[in-house]
Design an enzyme around this catalytic site. Sequence first.
Site, PDB file in Angstrom:
ATOM      1  CG  HIS A 164      20.439   7.360  10.720  1.00  0.00           C
ATOM      2  ND1 HIS A 164      20.816   8.869  10.486  1.00  0.00           N
ATOM      3  CD2 HIS A 164      21.425   6.737  10.724  1.00  0.00           C
ATOM      4  CE1 HIS A 164      22.349   8.718  10.351  1.00  0.00           C
ATOM      5  NE2 HIS A 164      22.514   7.321  10.703  1.00  0.00           N
ATOM      6  CG  HIS A 185      24.029  -1.266  12.792  1.00  0.00           C
ATOM      7  ND1 HIS A 185      24.232  -1.666  11.486  1.00  0.00           N
ATOM      8  CD2 HIS A 185      24.070  -0.045  12.869  1.00  0.00           C
ATOM      9  CE1 HIS A 185      24.430  -0.497  10.750  1.00  0.00           C
ATOM     10  NE2 HIS A 185      24.393   0.550  11.568  1.00  0.00           N
ATOM     11  CG  HIS A 212      25.650   8.464  14.259  1.00  0.00           C
ATOM     12  ND1 HIS A 212      26.676   8.521  13.709  1.00  0.00           N
ATOM     13  CD2 HIS A 212      24.851   7.975  13.701  1.00  0.00           C
ATOM     14  CE1 HIS A 212      26.683   7.897  12.473  1.00  0.00           C
ATOM     15  NE2 HIS A 212      25.386   7.447  12.509  1.00  0.00           N
ATOM     16  CE1 TYR A 230      27.184   0.706  15.210  1.00  0.00           C
ATOM     17  CE2 TYR A 230      26.268   2.446  16.693  1.00  0.00           C
ATOM     18  CZ  TYR A 230      26.190   1.801  15.694  1.00  0.00           C
ATOM     19  OH  TYR A 230      25.477   2.360  14.505  1.00  0.00           O
ATOM     20  CG  ASP A 238      24.126   2.245   7.793  1.00  0.00           C
ATOM     21  OD1 ASP A 238      23.794   3.324   7.659  1.00  0.00           O
ATOM     22  OD2 ASP A 238      24.676   1.961   8.772  1.00  0.00           O
ATOM     23  CG  HIS A 293      31.937   5.293   7.838  1.00  0.00           C
ATOM     24  ND1 HIS A 293      32.131   4.990   9.226  1.00  0.00           N
ATOM     25  CD2 HIS A 293      30.915   5.095   7.526  1.00  0.00           C
ATOM     26  CE1 HIS A 293      31.121   5.157   9.780  1.00  0.00           C
ATOM     27  NE2 HIS A 293      30.004   5.186   8.571  1.00  0.00           N
ATOM     28  CD  GLU A 304      25.985   6.736   8.408  1.00  0.00           C
ATOM     29  OE1 GLU A 304      25.645   6.977   9.477  1.00  0.00           O
ATOM     30  OE2 GLU A 304      27.117   6.791   7.853  1.00  0.00           O
ATOM     31  CG  ASP A 321      23.167   4.139  13.633  1.00  0.00           C
ATOM     32  OD1 ASP A 321      23.333   3.073  12.822  1.00  0.00           O
ATOM     33  OD2 ASP A 321      23.032   4.970  12.907  1.00  0.00           O
TER      34      ASP A 321
HETATM   35 FE1  FEO Z   1      24.507   6.090  10.986  1.00  0.00          FE
HETATM   36 FE2  FEO Z   1      24.017   2.731  10.999  1.00  0.00          FE
HETATM   37  O1  FEO Z   1      23.898   4.373  10.268  1.00  0.00           O
END
Ligand code: FEO
Length: 389
Positions: free
Chosen positions: A75, A219, A141, A188, A79, A21, A77, A160
Amino acid sequence: MKIAEGIFSVGSVDWDLREFHGYSTPYGTSYNSYLITGEKNILIDTVKPSCTQEFIQKIESILPVGKIDYVISNHAEMDHSGLINWILSRSNATLICSPKGKENLEKHFHAKYERITVVENGQTIKIGPYTYQFFHTPMVHWPDSMCVYLIEKKMLFSNDAFGQHFACSRYFVDEVGLEVILREAKKYYANIVNPYGNSVKKVLSALATLQIDMILPSHGMIWRDQHQIKTILDKYSAWASNQPGKKILIVYETMWGSTKKMAEVCYVEAIKKNIESEQFNLQVNDISDVVAEMPDTKMILLGSSILHGQILPKMAGLIAYLTGLKFANRRAWSFGSYGWAKASFNKFETDIKNAGFDMPYDGFYVQFVPDKSALESLKTQLNSRIFNA
Ligand code: FEO
């Protein structure tokens, strides 16, 4: 891959990802998921749905998906939560998440969860031989973010936080090199976490009471060396303070090379004064790489040509991006070339100020092509005022 006795990394490596994104990911990324096996089997986070096959193969090489007893979602999100429902539908697992996690997962999947445990900040749950402590990390985040501390193993599953977009066949920071991973961790932080510095400070303060032997982000690489763990915690503390560094960034977008000529003068003059500087042409550099340098920066010089009464579109995109990222305590100065309406730069300056930059001096603008005298005048302004600001 076995991380510790009975604890496995079962996430997916997204080797081909080049854009997340709006964030350039030249080294790809990984979506890390961890499986803790034994009397009870606990999965921490899942992966992006496009990486389903690798994820399932890794889990099934250890145990059948149906044997998973708990799924912790740190989280919402996608991913990390993209396959939560997939796991729940193929097992009798109970979902564990924060109150906001429950709300956000329900809104993503349009689902109601029957087997669910919602955990409060600081709550501990004993599952099998291990005790899991949950720390809400709101706005690090997303509002739903949390991390999990495995007390007996001193492992922090940080989601994250402390992550990096870095695809690799290795698993640990010390197998790759601190300098490389810190560079990606900084990019990041600057691009994803920077607006939430005050929230980061609260999280760091909560984590300060823990003995941490391993930080396992969602990640990139895992932190396990004590010196490297201290380094990333200290870096997060420094970045969260949003204080300026020493660098000057010279960032520009040009139509016919006039703004480029001015940018090059800015760079050469900065170097003559021994000011650490980086130059970015937005036609060939991504805005996320500019932002990656912001934690080390005290001033940004922004140049553009004028087209249809506006600054050029990539520069406009950078200013909009910087506005959301909320860097503070830094100065800016603008320059550029126009055809017939110098007043078009007024909005440029206003937008830079609205992005949070202090602009003590008016910009430097030239009609069409700067001649020798204009470039000399630019040098004089830089050396008499801008570099001394
Ligand atoms: Fe906030 Fe890696 O997703």
